[in-house]
Design an enzyme around this catalytic site. Structure first.
Site, PDB file in Angstrom:
ATOM      1  N   CYS A 153      -4.063   2.346   8.356  1.00  0.00           N
ATOM      2  CA  CYS A 153      -2.948   1.963   7.484  1.00  0.00           C
ATOM      3  C   CYS A 153      -2.780   0.460   7.494  1.00  0.00           C
ATOM      4  O   CYS A 153      -2.802  -0.160   8.550  1.00  0.00           O
ATOM      5  CB  CYS A 153      -1.639   2.552   7.992  1.00  0.00           C
ATOM      6  N   CYS A 199       5.211  -6.852   8.125  1.00  0.00           N
ATOM      7  CA  CYS A 199       6.129  -6.314   9.129  1.00  0.00           C
ATOM      8  C   CYS A 199       6.243  -7.335  10.252  1.00  0.00           C
ATOM      9  O   CYS A 199       5.302  -8.087  10.519  1.00  0.00           O
ATOM     10  CB  CYS A 199       5.557  -5.008   9.688  1.00  0.00           C
ATOM     11  N   CYS A 253       3.315   8.623   1.041  1.00  0.00           N
ATOM     12  CA  CYS A 253       3.706   7.728   2.132  1.00  0.00           C
ATOM     13  C   CYS A 253       3.942   6.346   1.531  1.00  0.00           C
ATOM     14  O   CYS A 253       3.034   5.777   0.923  1.00  0.00           O
ATOM     15  CB  CYS A 253       2.584   7.682   3.176  1.00  0.00           C
ATOM     16  N   CYS A 256       3.695  -4.400  16.685  1.00  0.00           N
ATOM     17  CA  CYS A 256       3.024  -3.366  17.494  1.00  0.00           C
ATOM     18  C   CYS A 256       1.537  -3.702  17.602  1.00  0.00           C
ATOM     19  O   CYS A 256       0.885  -4.065  16.618  1.00  0.00           O
ATOM     20  CB  CYS A 256       3.207  -1.990  16.859  1.00  0.00           C
ATOM     21  N   CYS A 289      -1.308  -1.944  15.364  1.00  0.00           N
ATOM     22  CA  CYS A 289      -1.006  -1.718  13.948  1.00  0.00           C
ATOM     23  C   CYS A 289      -1.487  -2.866  13.081  1.00  0.00           C
ATOM     24  O   CYS A 289      -1.177  -4.032  13.350  1.00  0.00           O
ATOM     25  CB  CYS A 289       0.507  -1.538  13.790  1.00  0.00           C
ATOM     26  N   GLU A 343       0.822  -1.213   0.000  1.00  0.00           N
ATOM     27  CA  GLU A 343       0.000   0.000   0.000  1.00  0.00           C
ATOM     28  C   GLU A 343       0.854   1.260   0.000  1.00  0.00           C
ATOM     29  O   GLU A 343       1.899   1.296   0.642  1.00  0.00           O
ATOM     30  CB  GLU A 343      -0.755   0.049   1.323  1.00  0.00           C
TER      31      GLU A 343
END
Ligand code: SAH
Length: 347
Positions: free
Chosen positions: A334, A113, A106, A117, A120, A93
């Site tokens: 996100c 990932c 961005c 976290c 997230c 994205e």
């Protein structure tokens, strides 16, 4: 040669492979210009170099990039969210945010990932792979191509931990800021890290002109460990020391990002503790009311609580801003667009 794909090569590297394959030196400059300034999508658009040579070149060094898969536009503020497909069918994205001072993009630095976290969405499916420099660059290139408008600012704040893909990140910034390419000023490039301490030191030494943002999200270790597993690896003390090194070495202000989660880290005591933590530092705190993700129950504080938190920081002489929420209508926080896409195609 470590980098085998064409768009990930710096100008001197491209020169050496072009001459190695027996072509004249100036061809390298022409090809670099097509790839990084004219932003061609494929070598078939290159008109002043022989197709036979381009064929040989791409056989040895493939041209990787991104292909637009979907795009959502916000009716509220012109924000656009892009879903791009990579050559191996992974998806990532990127987001375009039009501001008065220019267009900001961005970008993602990894597919997925592994930092974990809690709030997230990008980390929920784990890390698939690192992105190549070319794949980071091409997110920016294809958005500029599509909109026909210059990208002036780049933030590496999409999916992924950029310092977990350190060498490709630095190479990407080198090419992005090269005047022979888009020539985006390093000061207009921001990299956001969850706090990988050794890389903060390296980054301050390697690319001192680039803006650094550190995701803090808590005023002490105990709370930070509950939100961010990386806090088990590096203490706040170590992180703050690294941040101080960055500000002293670069003479630049560091940004701390702090996502406000209702009833977790948004109280007055936390604001005061945070103010004490950063007292005297050349820094700025960016408060982000958390974007709720469907997999976890984290809620945004009310506006009045956000303002009170910001007010306490300001009252303690800490520079603070509240991030404006962009593209609220196309949101899902996100990483959620990618996640829903991956899950759908996997089922
Ligand atoms: N891995 C890097 C960059 C990607 S995330 C980092 O951690 O900094 C960019 C920023 O968005 C980080 O500050 C991250 O903590 C924050 N973020 C992630 N999910 C969020 C959410 N649901 N709501 C608000 N901020 C979020």
């Amino acid at each position: 040669m470590q980098w085998t794909d064409l768009r990930s090569m710096t100008a001197p590297e491209l020169l050496s492979v072009v001459t190695e394959l027996g072509e004249k030196k100036f061809r390298a400059g022409q090809i670099y210009d097509w790839l990084h300034k004219k932003l061609v999508r494929g070598t078939d658009q290159i008109t002043n170099v022989s197709p036979a040579f381009l064929g040989r070149l791409t056989e040895a060094y493939p041209l990787y990039g991104v292909r637009r898969e979907a795009c959502l536009s916000s009716d509220l503020d012109g924000t656009k969210k892009y879903l791009f497909r990579l050559h191996d069918d992974n998806v990532i994205e990127s987001v375009l945010m039009p501001y008065k001072h220019g267009n900001s993009v961005c970008i993602s630095s990894q597919a997925g990932c592994r930092m974990g976290c809690r709030f997230c969405a990008s980390t929920l499916l784990g890390l698939t792979r690192n992105l190549y420099p070319s794949e980071m660059l091409d997110q920016i290139y294809s958005i500029q191509e599509e909109t026909g408008q210059r990208v002036s600012h780049v933030v590496v704040m999409g999916t992924g931990e950029p310092f977990d893909n350190y060498d490709s990140l630095c190479r990407m910034i080198e090419i992005l800021s090269d005047p022979k390419g888009l020539g985006i000023s390093r000061r207009n490039i921001t990299v956001s890290t969850c706090g990988l301490v050794p890389q903060i030191y390296r980054f301050a030494d390697d690319l001192p002109q680039v803006t650094l943002a550190i995701s803090l999200h808590a005023p002490n270790d105990e709370m930070r460990r509950k939100l961010m597993p990386v806090a088990n690896r590096y203490s706040m003390e170590e992180l703050m020391e690294a941040a101080r090194y960055y500000t002293e070495k670069t003479k630049r202000r560091v940004t701390f990002e702090y996502s406000l989660v209702r009833g977790v880290n948004d109280g007055k005591d936390q604001a005061r503790e945070l103010a004490r933590r950063v007292a005297g530092m050349n820094c700025h705190i960016n408060l982000i009311p958390v974007n709720p993700i469907s997999e976890r129950i984290f809620e945004q504080p009310d506006r009045s609580r956000v303002d009170a938190f910001a007010g306490l920081l300001a009252g303690n002489h800490v520079q603070v801003t509240v991030r404006r929420e962009m593209g609220r209508d196309i949101q899902a926080a996100c990483g959620q667009l990618r996640k829903s896409y991956v899950e759908r195609s996997g089922s």
